[in-house]
Design an enzyme around this catalytic site. Sequence first.
Site, PDB file in Angstrom:
ATOM      1  N   GLU A 231      19.028  99.545 107.086  1.00  0.00           N
ATOM      2  CA  GLU A 231      19.955  98.916 106.141  1.00  0.00           C
ATOM      3  C   GLU A 231      19.174  97.846 105.377  1.00  0.00           C
ATOM      4  OE1 GLU A 231      24.669  98.322 105.995  1.00  0.00           O
ATOM      5  OE2 GLU A 231      23.728  98.823 107.865  1.00  0.00           O
TER       6      GLU A 231
ATOM      7  N   GLU B 209      25.631  90.120 114.739  1.00  0.00           N
ATOM      8  CA  GLU B 209      26.577  90.721 113.799  1.00  0.00           C
ATOM      9  C   GLU B 209      28.004  90.686 114.341  1.00  0.00           C
ATOM     10  OE1 GLU B 209      25.749  94.871 113.158  1.00  0.00           O
ATOM     11  OE2 GLU B 209      26.817  94.876 111.251  1.00  0.00           O
TER      12      GLU B 209
HETATM   13  C1  BGC Z   1      26.502  95.559 106.818  1.00  0.00           C
HETATM   14  C2  BGC Z   1      27.332  94.351 106.615  1.00  0.00           C
HETATM   15  C3  BGC Z   1      28.120  94.555 105.374  1.00  0.00           C
HETATM   16  C4  BGC Z   1      29.051  95.680 105.696  1.00  0.00           C
HETATM   17  C5  BGC Z   1      30.114  95.960 104.733  1.00  0.00           C
HETATM   18  C6  BGC Z   1      27.408  96.712 107.037  1.00  0.00           C
HETATM   19  O1  BGC Z   1      26.799  97.878 107.295  1.00  0.00           O
HETATM   20  O2  BGC Z   1      25.566  95.401 107.819  1.00  0.00           O
HETATM   21  O3  BGC Z   1      26.873  93.164 106.966  1.00  0.00           O
HETATM   22  O4  BGC Z   1      28.700  93.455 104.829  1.00  0.00           O
HETATM   23  O5  BGC Z   1      28.350  96.841 106.023  1.00  0.00           O
HETATM   24  O6  BGC Z   1      31.184  96.227 105.450  1.00  0.00           O
END
Ligand code: BGC
Length: 898
Positions: free
Chosen positions: A473, A744
């Site tokens: 990501e 997270e």
């Molecule tokens: C990310 C987040 C992001 C989100 C949106 C994720 O995959 O890691 O931090 O804001 O997607 O929902």
Amino acid sequence: MKRFQSIVLILLNVNFLFGLEVNHLRVESLENPIGVEYESPRFSWWLQSEELDVAQTAYEIVILVEGKKVYGTGKLASNQNHLVQTEFKAEPKTRYYWQVRVWDNNGNKAESELAFFETGLFGDWKADWISVSYPEKERSKNPVQQYRKEFLIKEKVKSARIYATSCGLYQAYLNGGKIGDQEMTPGWTSYSKRLQYQVYDVSKQFKQGQNCLAFELADGWHRGRINYRGNKVDPFKERLALLCHLEIELESGKKLLIGTDKTWECKASNIQEATIYDGEVVVFPEIMENWKLPGKLKSWQKVITLDYGYKNLIASHSVPVKVIETLKPISQIDVDENSVIFDFGQNLVGRVNIEFKVFSKKSVYIKHAEVLAKDGSFYTENLRGAKAEVQLDGFVKSYEPKFTFMGFRYALVSGVNPNEILSIKAKVIHSDMKRTGFFECGDEHVNQLYSNIIWGQKGNFLDVPTDCPQRDERMGWTGDAQVFLTTAAYNYDVAAFFRKWMADMAADQYDDGSVPWVIPNVFPWKKAPATGWADAITIIPWSLYEIYGDEQVLRESYPAMKKWIDYMMKNSKDGLWFGEKHFGDWLSYNPDDDRDGEAAVTEKDLLAQIHFIHSINLLCKAAIILHYEDDLKVYSKAYASAKASFQDEFLTKNGRLVSGTQTAYTLALAYGLTHPYQQLYSVARLAENVKDYGHISTGFLGTPHISHVLSDFNHSELAYDLLFKDKYPSWLYPVKMGATTIWERWDGIKPDSTFQKASMNSFNHYAYGAIGSWLMEHSAGIQQDYSWTLSDDEPGFNKIHLAPEIDERMGYVKAQYNSSNGPIISHWVLKDDYLNYTFSIPVNSSAVISFPEGFSFISLAGTGKGNKVPINFLIEPKEGLKLGSGTYVLELARNSND
Ligand code: BGC
């Protein structure tokens, strides 16, 4: 050095008085920047004095080239000391020295040392884009590319500059040595619209005789795999390409220009693969190093030139990515005779540097992990599709990757006996932001939380603000950045960093005004805008204006802010913006049983409406500051209508919200969406909810605001209760579980030490670290005095409000924030029933001091030199405490009935 001295002598006709100093010189928020392309850059400085109540009354800026004055403002009566605009117009490719003199209200005068800035090319490129002529595999990993050019220099070099950029990542070398100390150049932007170039002073790296300029190019963010579903298909991304313009001035005055062109040569490197997510694969790393040195080499091919143009090229005005620190392992676990795990003691972002005792002839693999599993095994499942591995095939003595980065605390080295490893280090890389904030208190867990917040920022500020640094990501998620921005600015100077990113956001905004999820936008198809994420486009520029007093950034962002509001207005009905798919209060507490309907999940339409209103409000405020009266008329009506519709649709007359969640009440209160007569009830509902759950239940959107709202509405103790909670879900739960960064999820590692779902479980996601701004603003009490907001006064901490919230559990708090005017210090110590509060206000700022609840005045003393000292109050001033700059000590006693 000689030239420097003569410049100083020209200017030193000022009497130094010891009362005043001027330092911390910045040009467009950067220290001695090189490659400036603002035609009329703005200047900033700090004044420092040991006297009390000092303010600048006048300044004079002088600009020089080679010791000669080329511009001066003359003495101007003004108290402005940051982002000062002059009428100076910069020429391209010029090194300017500058100096500022200041005068204060006590009759003191001071002169700064010389600082410099150097301008960029301003579009005057004399070089061709070049690329390799040999065939490459399509849409898969290719070896790193090498480029070189030899040339003869017969005379001594006086000065030389390289202006370089690439499609792909580049590293540049002159006669074998790396040029500059930047990493991951040219950085990450919306390449087809904005591609940064760097400028290097290479005056000292040449020799008389044959010289060799060399480059390596890797896929990087340009054409490598970025995002979990494959990159956006853009013809601009198909090839890697290099652009380099080298200008040399010889001592004789002669000038040489060497640009990339058809005469350069290329070759595939022995770095077989180098990508952001997967790492590097290198065959025989030790051989072929001589290609960077002068000398005829075989099997090199001619390059081709490309017609990529120069229109998207911009000078890099942000802070460069560098290796900032190096960590050694704190322990090692020998897994078997051919593999070993090293623990660096800190979840970090960067790369491993490894050295072997003798040449290793086998294949060595270095894998990276943030955590070990319950059974001690190496855990990489949460990296999802990112391999994050370095593979070294044969003949290697030492290696450090350069075109990738990993998020890790642990490194697993296999394929070699642990005894053959001479050393292993972790090189930490991030954008080289200057630290602005420091916080400590009497509780070690809160201190660890603060450290985790700082490391979360280090790990995720790598030219763009990313969500996470380890899995497949690592993108510029707008919502994450928006919720963390204020905390980020308390930790580090992020003015230039975010100005750059906001320009990319404007560049990537869709034509209809909708805002992509991530910036740079790498998703191949258009996404429906997400509330709270897309609003980064209004929230961030406004916050930057508040924090740095930067009106220019607001002016630059305004058209994009307006386009976003227009999008929402166009898609709304009767003042309600309904119906799009949103992320909602992402990753909020989600109980298995819903506790008799007390769910923590906030309705998405309600969240969308709240952000719709908030964004319009920010646009209106920006219109006031920028004097866009016509817009103000239109959008203040839209604001009133959206707010009224919210109240009709979501709020009962007694202040109850349709979603009875912490996040719903928090946001409605934070953004002033309840009527004053409803406010008390809404606050009570929020407080009840917190007490009822006994913990926080907010996700990404509610978390940054909940503690602020509790403090602002007289529930400081409850805010501290949330801070000190250490069972899931809470900020201290991960700390107790050994976290060294922000997770997270509230429960990335569950109480039984098993992991949350690997598909979404980063251990380095800064969003929940947004509590950092509460620590600074409430626990330490360093706030702006927001009474300036829409008046004529400037923001940027000219007016401060010191309002520490005292809680016995903290013992003491010591914090510092280096504002645009200089350091603000707030230090309270609670001992028995006495509170000692020492604070500093920078020159050019004033502060209103609010006494902590439950304490009474004993005395106030101002410390320092000068005719206004000592200040000594033994009776509390009736009109309240409003003070000018200086350091003060306030003594208070706890009220006996408390
Ligand atoms: C990310 C987040 C992001 C989100 C949106 C994720 O995959 O890691 O931090 O804001 O997607 O929902």
